[in-house]
Motif scaffolding. Sequence first.
Motif, PDB file in Angstrom:
ATOM      1  N   HIS A   1      68.579  31.308  60.083  1.00 20.34           N
ATOM      2  CA  HIS A   1      69.701  30.702  59.506  1.00 20.34           C
ATOM      3  C   HIS A   1      69.350  29.285  58.743  1.00 20.34           C
ATOM      4  O   HIS A   1      70.499  28.970  58.182  1.00 20.34           O
ATOM      5  CB  HIS A   1      70.554  30.184  60.686  1.00 20.34           C
TER       6      HIS A   1
ATOM      7  N   LEU B   1      73.450  37.078  61.963  1.00 19.90           N
ATOM      8  CA  LEU B   1      73.030  35.878  62.569  1.00 19.90           C
ATOM      9  C   LEU B   1      73.707  35.123  63.485  1.00 19.90           C
ATOM     10  O   LEU B   1      73.557  34.424  64.423  1.00 19.90           O
ATOM     11  CB  LEU B   1      72.499  34.842  61.394  1.00 19.90           C
ATOM     12  N   ASP B   2      75.244  35.097  62.949  1.00 17.03           N
ATOM     13  CA  ASP B   2      76.231  34.165  64.003  1.00 17.03           C
ATOM     14  C   ASP B   2      76.114  35.041  65.392  1.00 17.03           C
ATOM     15  O   ASP B   2      76.321  34.535  66.242  1.00 17.03           O
ATOM     16  CB  ASP B   2      77.457  34.344  63.185  1.00 17.03           C
TER      17      ASP B   2
ATOM     18  N   THR C   1      66.567  32.936  65.211  1.00 20.80           N
ATOM     19  CA  THR C   1      67.961  32.895  64.814  1.00 20.80           C
ATOM     20  C   THR C   1      68.023  31.469  63.835  1.00 20.80           C
ATOM     21  O   THR C   1      68.314  31.636  62.884  1.00 20.80           O
ATOM     22  CB  THR C   1      68.767  32.918  65.996  1.00 20.80           C
TER      23      THR C   1
ATOM     24  N   PHE D   1      77.358  27.708  63.581  1.00 22.83           N
ATOM     25  CA  PHE D   1      77.637  29.299  63.805  1.00 22.83           C
ATOM     26  C   PHE D   1      79.294  29.417  63.866  1.00 22.83           C
ATOM     27  O   PHE D   1      79.896  28.771  64.821  1.00 22.83           O
ATOM     28  CB  PHE D   1      76.912  29.992  64.798  1.00 22.83           C
TER      29      PHE D   1
END
Length: 247
Positions: A242, A211-212, A238, A34
């Motif tokens: 991702h 998402l990050d 998450t 990430f």
Amino acid sequence: MKLLLGLAMCLTLAGCASVAPAQRPHHLLADDLFVPPSQRIDANEVFALSDAMRNFAARDMASLLRIRGAQQGLVDALYKKGLLRLEYDSALTRNAAQAFDARAGNCLSLVIMTAAFAKHLGLPVRYQNVLVEPTWSRDGDLYFASSHVNMSLAKRPADHRLGFDASHLLTIDFLPPEDVRGHRTRDISEATVIAMYMNNRAAESLARGRLDDAYWWAREAMSQAPDYLRSVNTLAVTYLRHGNLPE
């Protein structure tokens, strides 16, 4: 207070029972997957008072604190006398300063803001998870469960002169009394409240497709309270969204 939640495709928002303390779960993390978060994530900011809050405590609250004592004066200043004209807002979980500036927040935000003022005034604070059935909502293919947290204020020694019972706890709840009457509660730590805040922010980021940010909020929630397992669930969702299926 309302808290967020999710599981795979279901996320959990704030408020859940704890299990036995766990070690910090470094083996569950994958920072290299990430990019850095879009904003600073700092647990110290959750309860931090802004200059505006300090001024409000020193000026607007002053007469009520003298007349009613710190415990009841705080409640009157925030919620009974209309000085802040607070509104309920479930769209975003805010920290103490943000809730004060917006004059709005969800239940978790309002508990955090109230606790920040209480700590500033030297009032002992107790946080409680109210054992009610979660309320479910949906955002696309994500399901969110909201649970409930409230807080109690004890009196500080300086208020003994006003004739109050120092052992008395004043419970502050942002749901109507009939909605929580008769329900059991479980004490939770301030670290768990911070983890709930972080987990809510993670779930809100997921709902917005960030998402990050969701990863880093969930990561910090796990760091604050490794025994708050709903943040582990949020981390798993998450990873799933991702595309990191092994994780």
